[in-house]
Motif scaffolding. Structure first.
Motif, PDB file in Angstrom:
ATOM      1  N   ALA A 188       0.236 -71.626 102.818  1.00 22.49           N
ATOM      2  CA  ALA A 188       0.140 -72.911 102.258  1.00 22.49           C
ATOM      3  C   ALA A 188       1.531 -73.357 102.014  1.00 22.49           C
ATOM      4  O   ALA A 188       1.279 -74.536 101.942  1.00 22.49           O
ATOM      5  CB  ALA A 188      -0.551 -72.557 100.606  1.00 22.49           C
ATOM      6  N   ILE A 189       2.768 -72.324 102.199  1.00 21.77           N
ATOM      7  CA  ILE A 189       4.119 -73.067 102.177  1.00 21.77           C
ATOM      8  C   ILE A 189       4.397 -73.830 103.039  1.00 21.77           C
ATOM      9  O   ILE A 189       4.928 -74.663 102.527  1.00 21.77           O
ATOM     10  CB  ILE A 189       4.735 -71.379 101.604  1.00 21.77           C
ATOM     11  N   LEU A 190       4.244 -73.421 104.277  1.00 19.21           N
ATOM     12  CA  LEU A 190       4.592 -74.656 105.217  1.00 19.21           C
ATOM     13  C   LEU A 190       3.949 -75.342 105.342  1.00 19.21           C
ATOM     14  O   LEU A 190       4.371 -76.340 105.701  1.00 19.21           O
ATOM     15  CB  LEU A 190       3.628 -73.373 106.727  1.00 19.21           C
ATOM     16  N   LEU A 191       2.647 -75.538 104.958  1.00 13.95           N
ATOM     17  CA  LEU A 191       2.126 -76.151 104.934  1.00 13.95           C
ATOM     18  C   LEU A 191       2.935 -77.995 104.133  1.00 13.95           C
ATOM     19  O   LEU A 191       2.722 -78.995 104.149  1.00 13.95           O
ATOM     20  CB  LEU A 191       0.624 -76.821 104.623  1.00 13.95           C
ATOM     21  N   TYR A 230       4.125 -81.654 104.645  1.00 20.89           N
ATOM     22  CA  TYR A 230       3.677 -83.153 103.886  1.00 20.89           C
ATOM     23  C   TYR A 230       5.076 -83.664 103.305  1.00 20.89           C
ATOM     24  O   TYR A 230       5.066 -84.371 103.746  1.00 20.89           O
ATOM     25  CB  TYR A 230       2.405 -81.965 103.146  1.00 20.89           C
ATOM     26  N   VAL A 231       5.566 -82.108 102.923  1.00 18.70           N
ATOM     27  CA  VAL A 231       6.699 -83.165 101.857  1.00 18.70           C
ATOM     28  C   VAL A 231       8.139 -83.818 103.217  1.00 18.70           C
ATOM     29  O   VAL A 231       8.211 -85.245 102.771  1.00 18.70           O
ATOM     30  CB  VAL A 231       7.908 -82.435 101.147  1.00 18.70           C
ATOM     31  N   ARG A 232       8.166 -83.290 103.935  1.00 13.74           N
ATOM     32  CA  ARG A 232       9.269 -83.776 105.068  1.00 13.74           C
ATOM     33  C   ARG A 232       8.262 -85.159 105.810  1.00 13.74           C
ATOM     34  O   ARG A 232       8.872 -86.110 105.713  1.00 13.74           O
ATOM     35  CB  ARG A 232       8.985 -83.322 105.964  1.00 13.74           C
ATOM     36  N   LEU A 233       6.707 -85.056 105.762  1.00 18.05           N
ATOM     37  CA  LEU A 233       6.400 -86.227 106.839  1.00 18.05           C
ATOM     38  C   LEU A 233       6.459 -87.484 105.643  1.00 18.05           C
ATOM     39  O   LEU A 233       6.595 -88.485 106.097  1.00 18.05           O
ATOM     40  CB  LEU A 233       5.756 -85.686 107.093  1.00 18.05           C
ATOM     41  N   LEU A 240       8.128 -84.121  93.996  1.00 18.27           N
ATOM     42  CA  LEU A 240       7.362 -82.605  94.590  1.00 18.27           C
ATOM     43  C   LEU A 240       8.443 -82.491  95.597  1.00 18.27           C
ATOM     44  O   LEU A 240       8.419 -83.007  96.502  1.00 18.27           O
ATOM     45  CB  LEU A 240       6.174 -83.185  95.198  1.00 18.27           C
ATOM     46  N   PRO A 241       8.923 -81.471  95.136  1.00 17.04           N
ATOM     47  CA  PRO A 241      10.313 -81.175  95.719  1.00 17.04           C
ATOM     48  C   PRO A 241       9.911 -79.468  96.527  1.00 17.04           C
ATOM     49  O   PRO A 241       8.429 -79.822  96.492  1.00 17.04           O
ATOM     50  CB  PRO A 241      11.360 -80.153  94.766  1.00 17.04           C
ATOM     51  N   ALA A 242      10.264 -79.578  98.235  1.00 14.98           N
ATOM     52  CA  ALA A 242      10.169 -79.203  98.931  1.00 14.98           C
ATOM     53  C   ALA A 242      10.259 -77.248  98.891  1.00 14.98           C
ATOM     54  O   ALA A 242      11.259 -77.042  97.630  1.00 14.98           O
ATOM     55  CB  ALA A 242      10.605 -79.638 100.792  1.00 14.98           C
ATOM     56  N   PRO A 243       9.307 -76.945  99.195  1.00 16.12           N
ATOM     57  CA  PRO A 243      10.026 -75.381  98.810  1.00 16.12           C
ATOM     58  C   PRO A 243      10.952 -74.905  98.854  1.00 16.12           C
ATOM     59  O   PRO A 243      11.977 -74.021  98.612  1.00 16.12           O
ATOM     60  CB  PRO A 243       8.466 -74.386  99.859  1.00 16.12           C
TER      61      PRO A 243
END
Ligand SMILES: Nc1ncnc2c1ncn2[C@@H]1O[C@H](COP(=O)(O)OP(=O)(O)OP(=O)(O)O)[C@@H](O)[C@H]1O
Ligand SMILES: [Mg+2]
Lengths: 246, 249
Positions: free
Chosen positions: B13-16, B20-23, B31-34
């Motif tokens: 889930a964290i990876l997804l 998502y945030v990067r793409l 929404l900050p990335a993990p």
């Protein structure tokens, strides 16, 4: 017990029951299921008071102080959170005997009860027969004048039960505890008892009282013909009591 | 490893989320990335640590308070069924009070110190603990009680030797659940008024539009909850060893 009667809620459970047990005597109570056998024991242990009749010990009204009977309930009622040794000494603990002393008194008896090496185990780690022996040890170690055993072997498989009955006969011949045994098992009653009471279906009365004279030990060899005939009679009496009354 | 599937699904889930945030190129203010949240945890570790301690102390003090009262009261209720019937409705009502309203009131009445936090944590955890204990006593095998009575045991002795131990599995089940409520209640009561604590970190981060720092505080608080949950589970394992007896035979 003289002319004891009990009604629980709407149900007349005991109608008129009189019975007695002598010093060192082994007496059994046979009766159909639901006749009120466990209720009899509840009266004796003081969990219940009779509506009619009286209960005497040595001619005086029985005191309900927990001093007269050691009771073994129908299921073993071992405490799952206590080790076997501490289950066994429960009664002594209630009597106020310090734990260390109670344990010291109990430990030498473990071998005789086939529980050696299991002192520190929890009940869940024991077989059904061993649990029953532990419950029995917990009963007799209280050193009360009378033992009340409510179907001690009812929940065991046939083989274990036969084994336990032989073992109990041996123990009893050595110790002569005054014992009142409730059972469904006619053969068990004949094999172990000096005397047998048969109760009717509910509301219970004593419908038969028989003395068993066969020599002991009775288990391990074929029963004498006289005892076999007695067993047959008792079974028929009991069968006549099953089935619902209209 | 029994925990492996759980770990894998969380990591997935964290990876997804990260992908998502990067793409999508979404703003970190929304929404900050993990990875950014973790980075913030590192940057602000002093701040987070300083504020974890007050939350932890409010949680533990409030919980200890509530468990002690619940235990004392459960004993009283077990001996006095009339009292139980009289008081139980009040406890049930106490569970219907919305925390959103009670928390600010508690701050108004008791100030910004530890007191209102203890009270709120206690309010939230008291009833589940009490019910666990009372139900636990009731779960005692009646045959064991009859047996003890036949031995001439007093009511108090029956309680100590039979009813109390019977309640222990219930007690620990209640403990594990309540401790998670306790952390949430402590953070919420800080949020509505306190000088320090994870609730305050969350509040300040929200006011300065820093979702990354908010999430960093959330990670810390979840970790705290998990640790407390784990500690109660270990405690149960250590104290109720008889429950495992015979299961591996
Ligand atoms: N509290 C109660 N209220 C009403 N009826 C009861 C109560 N307790 C027991 N009884 C009834 O009393 C009868 C006798 O119960 P008891 O347990 O003494 O039977 P029992 O002879 O020991 O039976 P079993 O052989 O199955 O153990 C049962 O039919 C039961 O339904
Ligand atoms: Mg019975």
């Amino acid at each position: 017990m003289r002319n004891v009667g009990v009604t629980l809620g709407e149900t007349a459970v005991l109608d008129d029951v009189s019975l007695h047990v002598g010093q060192g005597e082994f007496v059994s109570i046979l009766g159909p299921s639901g006749a009120g056998k466990s209720t009899l024991f509840r009266l004796l242990t003081g969990a219940l008071a009779p509506d009619r009749g009286e209960i005497l010990r040595d001619g005086a009204p029985l005191k309900r102080d927990g001093q007269t009977f050691a009771f073994m309930p129908q299921r073993d009622a071992l405490m799952p959170w206590r080790r076997i040794i501490d289950n066994v000494i429960l009664g002594l603990e209630v009597q106020g005997v310090p734990r260390a002393e109670a344990r010291a008194r109990a430990l030498p008896l473990f071998a005789e009860f086939g529980l050696e090496g299991f002192e520190q185990r929890y009940p869940a780690e024991l077989s059904g027969g061993m649990r029953q022996r532990a419950a029995l040890l917990r009963t007799v170690i209280q050193a009360r004048p009378i033992q009340l055993l409510d179907e001690p072997f009812g929940a065991l498989d046939a083989l274990t039960r036969a084994q336990m009955q032989r073992w109990l006969e041996d123990r009893w011949r050595a110790a002569r505890w005054t014992t009142l045994l409730v059972t469904h098992d006619v053969r068990e009653a004949v094999a172990l008892s000096d005397r047998i009471y048969v109760l009717s279906r509910r509301p219970a009365r004593v419908i038969s009282e028989v003395v068993v004279r066969a020599p002991r030990p009775r288990l391990g060899a074929p029963l004498p013909d006289e005892a076999r005939a007695l067993e047959e009679d008792l079974l028929n009496t009991l069968l006549s009591q099953t089935g619902e009354r209209p | 490893m029994r925990g492996l599937p759980a770990l894998a699904s969380v990591a997935g889930a964290i990876l997804l989320w990260e992908i998502y945030v990067r793409l999508s190129g979404i703003s970190p203010l929304v929404l900050p990335a993990p990875s950014r949240v973790i980075e913030q945890m590192g940057v602000n570790r002093a701040l987070l640590w300083e504020n974890t301690l007050p939350t932890l102390s409010a949680t533990l003090t409030g919980f200890a308070f509530s468990v002690s009262i619940a235990f004392a009261l459960s004993v009283a209720l077990d001996f006095l069924p009339k009292l139980r019937r009289a008081l139980f409705p009040i406890f049930v009502v106490s569970q219907t009070l919305p925390l959103v309203a009670i928390a600010p009131l508690a701050v108004l009445w008791f100030g910004f110190g530890l007191t209102p936090k203890i009270l709120l944590v206690a309010l939230v955890t008291f009833f589940p603990m009490l019910v666990a204990l009372v139900d636990g006593y009731e779960s005692t095998d009646p045959e064991i009680e009859t047996l003890m009575r036949s031995m001439g045991a007093s009511r108090w002795k029956v309680f100590r030797a039979a009813r109390f131990p019977s309640a222990m599995p219930y007690f620990f089940a209640g403990l594990r659940i309540s401790i998670t409520y306790a952390v949430v209640a402590a953070i919420f009561s800080e949020y509505v008024g306190a000088r320090a604590g994870l609730g305050i970190v969350i509040l300040n981060a929200k006011n300065s539009f820093r979702p990354d720092l908010m999430l960093a505080a959330v990670v810390v608080s979840s970790t705290l909850t998990l640790v407390l949950f784990g500690v109660s589970a270990l405690l149960q394992r250590a104290l109720l060893r008889w429950r495992e007896a015979g299961q591996t035979r």
